[in-house]
Design a protein around this motif. Structure first.
Motif, PDB file in Angstrom:
ATOM      1  N   MET A  76       0.832  -1.198   0.000  1.00 25.10           N
ATOM      2  CA  MET A  76       0.000   0.000   0.000  1.00 25.10           C
ATOM      3  C   MET A  76       0.873   1.257   0.000  1.00 25.10           C
ATOM      4  O   MET A  76       2.046   1.200   0.370  1.00 25.10           O
ATOM      5  CB  MET A  76      -0.918   0.016   1.226  1.00 25.10           C
ATOM      6  N   ALA A  77       0.293   2.373  -0.418  1.00 20.25           N
ATOM      7  CA  ALA A  77       0.916   3.667  -0.165  1.00 20.25           C
ATOM      8  C   ALA A  77       0.837   3.937   1.330  1.00 20.25           C
ATOM      9  O   ALA A  77      -0.012   3.376   2.035  1.00 20.25           O
ATOM     10  CB  ALA A  77       0.202   4.756  -0.946  1.00 20.25           C
ATOM     11  N   TRP A  78       1.717   4.803   1.831  1.00 17.66           N
ATOM     12  CA  TRP A  78       1.803   4.961   3.284  1.00 17.66           C
ATOM     13  C   TRP A  78       1.942   6.424   3.668  1.00 17.66           C
ATOM     14  O   TRP A  78       2.758   7.158   3.095  1.00 17.66           O
ATOM     15  CB  TRP A  78       2.992   4.186   3.829  1.00 17.66           C
ATOM     16  N   ILE A  79       1.131   6.844   4.648  1.00 16.35           N
ATOM     17  CA  ILE A  79       1.236   8.182   5.231  1.00 16.35           C
ATOM     18  C   ILE A  79       2.055   8.058   6.506  1.00 16.35           C
ATOM     19  O   ILE A  79       1.610   7.451   7.486  1.00 16.35           O
ATOM     20  CB  ILE A  79      -0.156   8.768   5.515  1.00 16.35           C
ATOM     21  N   GLY A  80       3.261   8.615   6.493  1.00 14.83           N
ATOM     22  CA  GLY A  80       4.138   8.512   7.650  1.00 14.83           C
ATOM     23  C   GLY A  80       3.746   9.456   8.768  1.00 14.83           C
ATOM     24  O   GLY A  80       3.761   9.075   9.942  1.00 14.83           O
ATOM     25  N   ASP A 124      -4.095   1.075  -4.998  1.00 16.51           N
ATOM     26  CA  ASP A 124      -5.454   0.720  -4.609  1.00 16.51           C
ATOM     27  C   ASP A 124      -5.678   0.716  -3.107  1.00 16.51           C
ATOM     28  O   ASP A 124      -6.808   0.516  -2.646  1.00 16.51           O
ATOM     29  CB  ASP A 124      -5.853  -0.634  -5.192  1.00 16.51           C
ATOM     30  N   ARG A 125      -4.592   0.936  -2.318  1.00 12.25           N
ATOM     31  CA  ARG A 125      -4.727   0.997  -0.868  1.00 12.25           C
ATOM     32  C   ARG A 125      -3.755   2.017  -0.307  1.00 12.25           C
ATOM     33  O   ARG A 125      -2.672   2.222  -0.836  1.00 12.25           O
ATOM     34  CB  ARG A 125      -4.436  -0.364  -0.215  1.00 12.25           C
ATOM     35  N   ILE A 126      -4.169   2.643   0.793  1.00  6.16           N
ATOM     36  CA  ILE A 126      -3.296   3.568   1.497  1.00  6.16           C
ATOM     37  C   ILE A 126      -3.471   3.326   2.991  1.00  6.16           C
ATOM     38  O   ILE A 126      -4.569   2.965   3.451  1.00  6.16           O
ATOM     39  CB  ILE A 126      -3.608   5.043   1.133  1.00  6.16           C
ATOM     40  N   GLY A 127      -2.385   3.462   3.752  1.00  3.93           N
ATOM     41  CA  GLY A 127      -2.460   3.193   5.179  1.00  3.93           C
ATOM     42  C   GLY A 127      -1.681   4.195   6.002  1.00  3.93           C
ATOM     43  O   GLY A 127      -0.918   5.013   5.468  1.00  3.93           O
ATOM     44  N   LEU A 128      -1.879   4.105   7.317  1.00  2.00           N
ATOM     45  CA  LEU A 128      -1.147   4.935   8.277  1.00  2.00           C
ATOM     46  C   LEU A 128      -1.301   4.316   9.656  1.00  2.00           C
ATOM     47  O   LEU A 128      -2.139   3.453   9.888  1.00  2.00           O
ATOM     48  CB  LEU A 128      -1.648   6.388   8.270  1.00  2.00           C
TER      49      LEU A 128
END
Length: 320
Positions: free
Chosen positions: A244-248, A279-283
């Protein structure tokens, strides 16, 4: 606390080197599969930890092997310059003696590092999945206890459903492509997170080491400027995770909260990564965060992926 001089029978222990990164990454992904159902450790991220300038691999890292098979890995580091010491501890679930021996070694090293800082005690923290491979009963028996819970939140993305939002009146976003903006992003994060649990102040140079500046994509860090208020919020993200893409980090200055800046930056990240085909992003979020971050993420469709507890143990250093 007494540190055993020899490992349990059949086990060998040695420090890690950068050349071990691939094997360690494979071990961590094996543990990821057991704990969260997927391999989620990236080699570049692990290499960043091993080469961090505040880590002395010879004294702050351990690899445990059984008949040539890597079964355990540990790392100690110190961001506080005082009593707070962090450790990473990973062992396969069928190796309870190895797990305890590794904890012995790491707790002793944490005490050494805190003592070298002049602290009278070592306050050591370890982050563990809420259903870890480590025996939590045995951990409690050593005096450890959970002190905080963090949720890893995820959201599915789709293009064109997630479009880049229009900026609210008086708000502009800019990426951190120039050095002054990178320094400004650091200052905003330091100020906005100063009252958060376990916050450790970091200089700009230390922060660059923490985020592994060699692989940082500064086009994925955005600053929000508000007319009449100035730079007031920042979101740092990265696109190098396979899952997934990631918000640090997402930080909003206290005086600017309640104006929708966090929501705007969040939706900007959704739109940006959807356009890139992710298609996904997380934090990760502290569930007791006083700024209301958990509720913010839930309002924007983020849901729980898995949870992590921060465990703590306090040991004296024999300093006055």
């Amino acid at each position: 606390m007494t540190t055993p001089t020899t490992p349990p029978p059949g086990l060998t222990v040695r420090p890690a080197t950068l050349d071990d990164a691939g094997e360690v990454c494979a071990l961590l992904n094996e543990i990821d599969l057991l704990e969260i159902g997927r391999a989620d450790t990236e080699l570049a991220e692990l290499q960043g930890y091993l080469k961090h300038p505040e880590v002395d691999l010879e004294r702050d890292s351990w690899l445990l092997s059984d008949a040539g098979r890597l079964i355990g890995y540990g790392l100690v580091w110190d961001e506080s310059g005082g009593e707070r010491i962090d450790i990473d501890h990973y062992t396969l679930p069928d190796q309870p003696q190895a797990a305890q021996h590794l904890l012995d070694l790491m707790e002793a090293r944490a005490v050494e590092r805190a003592a070298a800082n002049g602290a009278a005690r070592a306050v050591t923290h370890l982050q563990l999945n809420i259903a870890p491979t480590l025996d939590l009963g045995a951990l409690r028996g050593r005096g450890w206890s959970p002190v905080r819970r963090y949720n890893v939140m995820v959201r599915h993305l789709s293009d064109p459903a997630d479009l880049l939002p229009s900026s609210p009146p008086g708000v502009t976003l800019r990426p951190c492509l120039a050095e002054p903006d990178r320094r400004r992003a650091h200052a905003l994060l330091q100020e906005s997170f100063a009252d958060h649990f376990d916050f450790q102040p970091r200089t700009y140079e230390q922060w660059l080491d923490d985020i592994d500046v060699e692989r940082a994509d500064w086009s994925l860090t955005w600053i929000a400027h508000v007319d009449g208020l100035g730079d007031a919020a920042v979101l740092r993200s990265h696109n190098d995770r396979a899952s997934m893409a990631w918000i640090g980090h997402l930080g909003v200055l206290r005086q600017a909260r309640g104006q929708g800046l966090g929501s705007h930056l969040l939706r900007h990240a959704f739109g940006h990564y959807a356009a890139l085909g992710r298609d996904r992003i997380g934090l990760g979020v502290d569930t007791d965060n006083s700024s209301g971050a958990l509720a913010l993420y839930e309002r924007h469709g983020m849901t729980l992926d898995y949870a992590v507890d921060t465990w703590e143990v306090i040991r004296p250093t024999c300093r006055p």
